[in-house]
Design a protein around this motif. Structure first.
Motif, PDB file in Angstrom:
ATOM      1  N   GLU A 208       0.840  -1.194   0.000  1.00  0.00           N
ATOM      2  CA  GLU A 208       0.000   0.000   0.000  1.00  0.00           C
ATOM      3  C   GLU A 208       0.878   1.247   0.000  1.00  0.00           C
ATOM      4  OE1 GLU A 208      -3.785  -1.631   2.625  1.00  0.00           O
ATOM      5  OE2 GLU A 208      -2.171  -0.540   3.619  1.00  0.00           O
ATOM      6  N   MET A 209       0.619   2.157  -0.937  1.00  0.00           N
ATOM      7  CA  MET A 209       1.328   3.428  -1.002  1.00  0.00           C
ATOM      8  C   MET A 209       0.335   4.534  -0.643  1.00  0.00           C
ATOM      9  SD  MET A 209       3.325   2.197  -4.366  1.00  0.00           S
ATOM     10  CE  MET A 209       2.115   0.879  -4.501  1.00  0.00           C
ATOM     11  N   ILE A 226       4.584   3.665   2.915  1.00  0.00           N
ATOM     12  CA  ILE A 226       4.513   2.433   2.134  1.00  0.00           C
ATOM     13  C   ILE A 226       4.351   1.293   3.128  1.00  0.00           C
ATOM     14  CG2 ILE A 226       5.724   0.856   0.593  1.00  0.00           C
ATOM     15  CD1 ILE A 226       7.119   3.214  -0.656  1.00  0.00           C
ATOM     16  N   ASN A 227       3.215   0.631   3.101  1.00  0.00           N
ATOM     17  CA  ASN A 227       2.916  -0.442   4.043  1.00  0.00           C
ATOM     18  C   ASN A 227       2.893  -1.772   3.304  1.00  0.00           C
ATOM     19  OD1 ASN A 227       2.192  -1.702   6.495  1.00  0.00           O
ATOM     20  ND2 ASN A 227       0.032  -1.673   5.906  1.00  0.00           N
ATOM     21  N   ILE A 228       3.800  -2.683   3.685  1.00  0.00           N
ATOM     22  CA  ILE A 228       3.864  -4.016   3.080  1.00  0.00           C
ATOM     23  C   ILE A 228       3.051  -4.961   3.956  1.00  0.00           C
ATOM     24  CG2 ILE A 228       5.375  -5.897   2.380  1.00  0.00           C
ATOM     25  CD1 ILE A 228       7.593  -3.818   2.040  1.00  0.00           C
ATOM     26  N   LYS A 229       1.938  -5.450   3.417  1.00  0.00           N
ATOM     27  CA  LYS A 229       1.053  -6.319   4.177  1.00  0.00           C
ATOM     28  C   LYS A 229       1.399  -7.774   3.883  1.00  0.00           C
ATOM     29  CE  LYS A 229      -3.262  -5.312   4.569  1.00  0.00           C
ATOM     30  NZ  LYS A 229      -4.688  -5.040   4.234  1.00  0.00           N
ATOM     31  N   LEU A 230       1.764  -8.504   4.942  1.00  0.00           N
ATOM     32  CA  LEU A 230       2.032  -9.921   4.793  1.00  0.00           C
ATOM     33  C   LEU A 230       0.721 -10.701   4.802  1.00  0.00           C
ATOM     34  CD1 LEU A 230       5.112 -10.274   7.166  1.00  0.00           C
ATOM     35  CD2 LEU A 230       5.059  -9.728   4.725  1.00  0.00           C
ATOM     36  N   LYS A 231       0.751 -11.875   4.196  1.00  0.00           N
ATOM     37  CA  LYS A 231      -0.471 -12.681   4.095  1.00  0.00           C
ATOM     38  C   LYS A 231      -0.943 -13.114   5.474  1.00  0.00           C
ATOM     39  CE  LYS A 231       0.456 -14.478  -0.526  1.00  0.00           C
ATOM     40  NZ  LYS A 231       0.737 -15.664  -1.351  1.00  0.00           N
ATOM     41  N   LYS A 232      -2.241 -13.081   5.660  1.00  0.00           N
ATOM     42  CA  LYS A 232      -2.859 -13.509   6.910  1.00  0.00           C
ATOM     43  C   LYS A 232      -3.750 -14.704   6.617  1.00  0.00           C
ATOM     44  CE  LYS A 232      -2.896  -8.908   8.961  1.00  0.00           C
ATOM     45  NZ  LYS A 232      -2.221  -8.222   7.849  1.00  0.00           N
ATOM     46  N   ASN A 233      -3.804 -15.614   7.543  1.00  0.00           N
ATOM     47  CA  ASN A 233      -4.590 -16.824   7.359  1.00  0.00           C
ATOM     48  C   ASN A 233      -5.887 -16.706   8.136  1.00  0.00           C
ATOM     49  OD1 ASN A 233      -5.475 -19.564   7.192  1.00  0.00           O
ATOM     50  ND2 ASN A 233      -3.355 -20.125   6.725  1.00  0.00           N
ATOM     51  N   ASN A 234      -7.016 -16.876   7.449  1.00  0.00           N
ATOM     52  CA  ASN A 234      -8.313 -16.712   8.102  1.00  0.00           C
ATOM     53  C   ASN A 234      -9.221 -17.918   7.862  1.00  0.00           C
ATOM     54  OD1 ASN A 234      -8.729 -16.295   5.411  1.00  0.00           O
ATOM     55  ND2 ASN A 234      -9.889 -14.395   5.641  1.00  0.00           N
ATOM     56  N   THR A 235      -8.629 -19.110   7.805  1.00  0.00           N
ATOM     57  CA  THR A 235      -9.394 -20.312   7.533  1.00  0.00           C
ATOM     58  C   THR A 235      -9.617 -21.119   8.805  1.00  0.00           C
ATOM     59  OG1 THR A 235      -7.365 -21.439   6.941  1.00  0.00           O
ATOM     60  CG2 THR A 235      -8.622 -20.479   5.154  1.00  0.00           C
ATOM     61  N   ILE A 236     -10.745 -21.817   8.841  1.00  0.00           N
ATOM     62  CA  ILE A 236     -11.091 -22.655   9.980  1.00  0.00           C
ATOM     63  C   ILE A 236     -10.359 -23.991   9.865  1.00  0.00           C
ATOM     64  CG2 ILE A 236     -12.969 -23.889  11.112  1.00  0.00           C
ATOM     65  CD1 ILE A 236     -13.025 -20.933  11.598  1.00  0.00           C
ATOM     66  N   GLY A 237      -9.867 -24.527  11.012  1.00  0.00           N
ATOM     67  CA  GLY A 237      -9.159 -25.788  11.003  1.00  0.00           C
ATOM     68  C   GLY A 237      -7.657 -25.587  10.822  1.00  0.00           C
ATOM     69  N   PHE A 238      -6.996 -26.672  10.430  1.00  0.00           N
ATOM     70  CA  PHE A 238      -5.548 -26.633  10.243  1.00  0.00           C
ATOM     71  C   PHE A 238      -5.228 -26.482   8.761  1.00  0.00           C
ATOM     72  CE2 PHE A 238      -1.607 -28.860   9.186  1.00  0.00           C
ATOM     73  CZ  PHE A 238      -0.711 -28.124   9.942  1.00  0.00           C
ATOM     74  N   ASN A 239      -4.294 -25.613   8.465  1.00  0.00           N
ATOM     75  CA  ASN A 239      -3.904 -25.418   7.076  1.00  0.00           C
ATOM     76  C   ASN A 239      -2.525 -24.770   7.042  1.00  0.00           C
ATOM     77  OD1 ASN A 239      -4.319 -22.260   6.676  1.00  0.00           O
ATOM     78  ND2 ASN A 239      -6.021 -23.063   7.910  1.00  0.00           N
ATOM     79  N   GLY A 240      -1.989 -24.685   5.853  1.00  0.00           N
ATOM     80  CA  GLY A 240      -0.682 -24.065   5.718  1.00  0.00           C
ATOM     81  C   GLY A 240      -0.247 -23.981   4.280  1.00  0.00           C
ATOM     82  N   SER A 241       0.946 -23.470   4.087  1.00  0.00           N
ATOM     83  CA  SER A 241       1.518 -23.375   2.748  1.00  0.00           C
ATOM     84  C   SER A 241       3.029 -23.466   2.854  1.00  0.00           C
ATOM     85  CB  SER A 241       1.112 -22.062   2.071  1.00  0.00           C
ATOM     86  OG  SER A 241       1.684 -20.959   2.744  1.00  0.00           O
TER      87      SER A 241
END
Length: 820
Positions: A208-209, A226-241
Motif C-alpha cells: 500500500e502506497m 509504504i505499508n507491506i502487508k504480509l499474508k494472513k490466514n483466516n481459515t477454519i481448522g488446520f492449514n498451511g503453505s
C-alpha cells in the motif's frame, strides 16, 4: 494509572456522544435458485466511491441479514457462500436515520463438479488498484512477483524509486516511511534493504502506497507511507503453505518459506518461517574532480549470507466482541560484505597519475530485530471499537570491519606505504510503545481518537584501531560512544461524516510532544561543542479530506496533511567514521526535523480511471551532502536545505482489452526544486522535471496457464540531494501454471530483460564535480513452487496491526556509503 485514566476518559466520551448517534440500517434477503436460504452466507458492505469494506454480517438460517449503524452515503453489497459464485448488488444510497431494504439476491451454483469445489476467493483483486490517496499493488496476483523480494517489488511499484544506496523515494519525495504490517523496522538504508530482500513475494499480500495519511497515523514521513502487508490466514481448522524458489543471476540465490495456522471458534494460532540465502555482486564507480585532481574510483562489492524471519502468535476470542492477542516477530541476519576498490589520483592539468590507492573492506555483521506485542480489541455491533497495543522491541547489531589501504606508484606499480584499520561498531536500541485507539459512531459519522507513548534508548559504540604489524592499537582520537534517548507523547482526534448525499468530510488533528537527549563521549576525553544536545518541542499536525460524488461516473476528492520527519538516530552522532582513506561519514548533532505540507486533488472516472494532482513544500528539507575536507578527502553528512518543492500529476489507467487480456498503465509527471546556500560557493539550486511510465499486461491462456509482462521508465530525476540521475528502464516477463486442483502453482520469470536497470548520476557542489555509476544483479531467471494444504473454509480475519509504527524506522543513518 495512566492507561486506566485514559480508558475512563474514552468511555466517558463514548457514553456522552452515543446519545447523539443517528445512523441508518440496511437489511435484505438471500436465497439460492431453488428458493432455499443457505444459512451462514457472508454479507460484505462496501462503500461505492472507493470499494472500501465498511462492515460485514452473516445471514441467518432463513437468509435474512441486517447491518446497523451505517452512515449516509452510497454503497453496494457482495455475498459469498461455498459452492456458489459471488454476487453483488448495484450501488444504492442510504440517507440519514433511514432503514434501507436491499432487493433480494439469488446465489448461483458455480460451474464446477461438486467434488472439485473448494472455498476460494473467486473475486480476483486487480493487480493495481488506485483510490483517493492510496495505490495498492496486490502482489499475490502478479506472476512477475515470482521469486522476488519485498525490496525488488518496491522497485517495481508505481511511483517508487530507489538509488544506489537503497534509499527509497515516492513520486520524487524522500522521507517515505516503510512499514511491515503497520510496524517500522530499526535499520539504516542498507540494513532495511537487506531485511526487505529477505522477505519473499510468496509471503506478501499487497503493498500500500498512502500519500496523505490521516491524523490516526504517526505524523512522521513527508512522502507518506509504504505499508507491506504480509499474508494472513483466516481459515477454519488446520492449514498451511510451503514454497521454495531459486534465482539465478551472476550467482545463485535461494528462498523458502513455511506457514502454519490452526483456527476454531475460541482461538487462532499461527506461525511462519522464511529464509533467504543471498549472494549478490554490485559495481560502484565514482569519478571525482576536486582541487585540480581527478579521483577515479572503481569498486566491486559482494554481499553473502543468510536472513531468517519468524512470526508466531495467537488470538483468543473471549467473546464475539473481545479478542486478546499476542505476537512475536523476529528478523535475524548474518551477512558479510566484501568490497575492493582501485582509485588512481590524476592531475587534471597534465593527465599524469600521481599514485594509486588499493582498498579492501571486509564487514561481517549480525543483526537481531525482535518485537513482542500484546493487544486487545473490543468491537460491538453498533460501531464502537477499542484497540490497545503494548509493544516491546529491541534491535542489536554487531559489525566489525578490516580495511587495508595501500598506496602504489604508477606503472610499474610499487608499494609506497599502507594504512590499515579495523573497527568495531556494536549498536543496541530498545523501543517501548503503548497505544490506545477508540472509534464510535457520532451523529452522522464516525469519531475516532487515541493516544500513543513511545520511549527509545540507543547506545552506539564506534571503536577504531590502527593495524600495525598485524597488531591492533585503539585510536582514542577516533573512537567514541554515542547515547540518544527520545520520548514522544502523541494524541489525535479524527471525524468522518457525510455533509449531504454527495459530499463527505474527514478532518482531524494530531499533537506530538518530542523530548530528546544526546550525549557523545570521546575515548580520548576531549570535549567538543556538539557533544550534548537537549530538545523539547510540541507540534500540531492537521489533516483533512473532502470527497464529492458528482454522478455515477465522476467523483472527486481533496486531501491535505502536515507531517514531520525527525532525524534518524545515527544521523545525529557528530563523530566522523572512515569508509576508506579518502571518504568518511559524519553525523550532525544540530540536524533539525523537517516539516511538510502536502495537498492532493483526485478525480475518479467510472470508479476506475484516476487523475491526481499534488503539491508539497518541505521546510528544512534534510538530505545527504558530499562535502570536501583536507583538500583530498570528502565526507558525507546530512544537512538541512532551505526548501524542497514538488508539484506532480498522475494518471492511472486500467483497461480490460479482451476477456483474457488486462492492462494497467500509470503515468507520473513531477517537478522537483531544491534550494540551499551554505556559503563558500556551496550552493544547491536544482530544478528537474521527471516523467515516469509504469505498465503491466496480464494474459489468461487457458489450461491453468497465465502470463505477464511489466516494466517502467523514469526520466532523469534528483537523488541524494545534489545528484541528478539519468533515466531508469526495466522490463520483466513471466508465466504461471496452476497444478493439483489449484492447490499448487509453479512460476517462472525473467527480470530486467534488456539489462537497462542501472544508476547513473552527476553532482556539482562545493567546487567538486562527481560522476557516479552503479549496477547490480538485476537480470535474473527465477523459479518458484508453492503448495497450499489443509482446510479451505474461510472465516473473517481480524487483521490486527501492532503499535510501534514509526520509532523503529529511525535507528540509523541512510548513508550513501556504509561506514562499517
Amino acid at each position: 494509572m495512566m492507561p486506566k485514566l485514559l480508558l475512563s476518559v474514552l468511555f466517558t466520551i463514548y457514553s456522552v456522544c452515543n446519545l447523539y448517534a443517528q445512523l441508518s440500517s440496511i437489511n435484505g434477503h438471500i436465497s439460492n435458485a431453488a428458493g432455499k436460504s443457505p444459512g451462514g452466507t457472508t454479507i460484505l458492505l462496501y462503500r461505492f466511491t472507493d470499494s472500501l469494506l465498511i462492515k460485514t454480517a452473516i445471514a441467518d438460517d432463513k437468509g435474512d441479514y441486517e447491518i446497523n449503524q451505517v452512515s449516509a452515503g452510497k454503497y453496494f453489497i457482495r455475498c459469498s457462500f461455498s459452492g456458489y459464485t459471488k454476487i453483488s448488488t448495484s450501488f444504492f444510497s442510504v440517507g440519514e436515520n433511514e432503514i434501507v431494504t436491499v432487493p433480494a439476491l439469488v446465489l448461483l451454483i458455480e460451474n464446477k463438479r461438486l467434488q472439485d469445489v473448494t472455498v476460494t476467493d473467486n473475486y480476483k483483486k486487480n493487480i493495481i488498484k488506485v483510490t483517493a490517496g492510496k495505490t495498492v499493488f496486490n502482489v499475490e496476483n502478479s506472476i512477475n512477483a515470482t521469486g522476488s523480494t519485498a525490496f525488488e517489488l518496491l522497485q517495481k511499484s508505481p511511483g517508487v524509486l530507489t538509488d544506489k544506496d537503497d534509499n527509497i523515494s515516492l513520486r520524487g519525495k524522500n522521507g517515505v516511511r516503510v512499514y511491515i504490517d503497520g510496524r517500522a523496522v530499526p535499520m539504516d538504508a542498507a540494513e532495511l534493504a537487506g531485511y526487505l530482500k529477505s522477505i519473499p513475494s510468496s509471503d506478501i499480500e499487497s503493498i500500500e502506497m498512502i500519500s496523505n495519511p490521516s491524523a490516526k497515523y504517526d505524523a512522521s514521513g513527508n512522502a507518506g507511507i509504504i505499508n507491506i502487508k504480509l499474508k494472513k490466514n483466516n481459515t477454519i481448522g488446520f492449514n498451511g503453505s510451503a514454497s521454495a524458489g531459486l534465482n539465478v543471476g551472476i550467482n545463485p540465490k535461494t528462498n523458502a518459506s513455511l506457514g502454519l495456522n490452526y483456527r476454531n471458534s475460541k482461538v487462532n494460532i499461527f506461525g511462519s518461517y522464511n529464509n533467504n540465502w543471498s549472494n549478490n555482486d554490485n559495481t560502484f564507480n565514482l569519478y571525482r574532480l576536486q582541487n585540480d585532481t581527478i579521483y577515479d574510483q572503481k569498486n566491486l562489492q559482494n554481499i553473502t549470507g543468510w536472513s531468517h524471519n519468524i512470526k508466531a502468535g495467537a488470538d483468543f476470542f473471549a467473546s464475539k466482541k473481545s479478542t486478546l492477542g499476542i505476537i512475536f516477530t523476529g528478523n535475524f541476519s548474518n551477512n558479510t560484505v566484501f568490497s575492493q576498490s582501485r582509485t588512481p589520483s590524476i592531475s587534471a592539468k597534465t593527465g599524469i597519475t600521481d599514485r594509486i590507492l588499493y582498498a579492501t573492506n571486509t564487514i561481517p555483521g549480525v543483526t537481531e530485530n525482535v518485537n513482542f506485542n500484546v493487544n486487545y480489541r473490543y468491537a460491538d455491533t453498533t460501531g464502537h471499537e477499542i484497540n490497545i497495543d503494548v509493544d516491546h522491541g529491541f534491535y542489536n547489531s554487531r559489525k566489525s570491519s578490516y580495511q587495508p589501504n595501500q598506496y602504489y606508484t604508477p606503472v610499474p606499480e610499487t608499494l609506497l606505504y599502507e594504512k590499515n584499520y579495523r573497527n568495531n561498531t556494536p549498536i543496541n536500541i530498545t523501543i517501548n510503545t503503548q497505544k490506545i485507539d477508540y472509534a464510535m459512531p457520532y451523529k452522522k459519522g464516525q469519531l475516532s481518537a487515541g493516544v500513543k507513548f513511545s520511549f527509545v534508548k540507543t547506545n552506539n559504540v564506534f571503536n577504531l584501531y590502527n593495524v600495525i604489524n598485524n597488531q591492533d592499537y585503539i585510536d582514542l582520537n577516533q573512537s567514541n560512544t554515542f547515547f540518544y534517548n527520545e520520548n514522544v507523547l502523541a494524541g489525535y482526534i479524527n471525524y468522518t461524516t457525510p455533509l449531504n448525499k454527495k459530499l463527505n468530510l474527514s478532518a482531524g488533528v494530531r499533537v506530538e510532544n518530542t523530548s530528546s537527549k544526546s550525549l557523545l563521549i570521546r575515548a580520548d576525553g576531549m570535549r567538543q561543542t556538539d557533544e550534548q544536545t537537549n530538545r523539547n518541542y510540541t507540534d500540531l499536525f492537521p489533516s483533512a479530506g473532502l470527497s464529492f460524488i458528482s454522478n455515477e461516473k465522476n467523483s472527486f476528492s481533496f486531501n491535505y496533511s502536515r507531517r514531520i520527519d525527525r532525524p534518524n538516530y545515527n544521523d545525529l552522532n557528530p563523530f566522523e567514521s572512515r569508509v576508506d582513506e579518502l571518504t568518511s561519514i559524519k553525523g550532525n548533532a544540530f540536524l533539525k526535523s523537517q516539516y511538510s505540507n502536502s495537498f492532493q486533488l483526485t478525480h475518479t472516472y467510472k470508479s476506475r480511471f484516476t487523475t491526481t494532482i499534488g503539491y508539497s513544500q518541505v521546510k528544512d528539507f534534510s538530505t545527504f551532502i558530499i562535502d570536501t575536507t583536507e583538500k583530498t578527502r570528502v565526507f558525507i553528512t546530512k544537512k538541512n536545505l532551505a526548501s524542497q518543492n514538488i508539484a506532480s500529476i498522475n494518471f492511472s489507467l486500467p483497461f480490460k482489452i479482451t476477456k483474457w487480456w488486462d492492462a494497467y498503465t500509470s503515468v507520473d509527471l513531477y517537478n522537483s526544486k531544491y534550494n540551499a546556500n551554505f556559503g563558500n560557493a556551496k550552493i544547491v539550486n536544482i530544478n528537474v522535471t521527471t516523467f515516469g511510465l509504469y505498465a503491466r499486461q496480464t494474459f489468461k491462456m487457458g489450461n491453468g496457464f497465465s502470463g505477464e509482462i511489466s516494466g517502467y521508465y523514469t526520466s532523469p530525476s534528483v537523488s541524494a540531494g545534489t545528484f541528478k540521475t539519468r533515466f531508469y528502464l526495466n522490463m520483466d516477463i513471466g508465466i504461471q501454471k496452476k497444478l493439483i486442483h489449484d492447490k499448487a502453482s509453479v512460476k517462472f520469470s525473467y527480470t530486467d530483460l534488456f539489462h537497462t536497470l542501472q544508476w547513473n548520476a552527476e553532482s556539482n557542489y562545493g567546487g567538486t564535480h562527481i560522476l557516479a555509476h552503479s549496477h547490480w544483479e538485476s537480470q535474473q531467471f527465477r523459479m518458484n513452487f508453492t503448495y497450499r494444504f489443509g482446510s479451505n473454509k474461510i472465516k473473517e480475519d481480524r487483521g490486527h496491526a501492532t503499535g510501534n509504527e514509526d520509532e523503529k524506522k529511525r535507528t540509523s543513518s541512510n548513508g550513501l556509503l556504509d561506514a562499517n
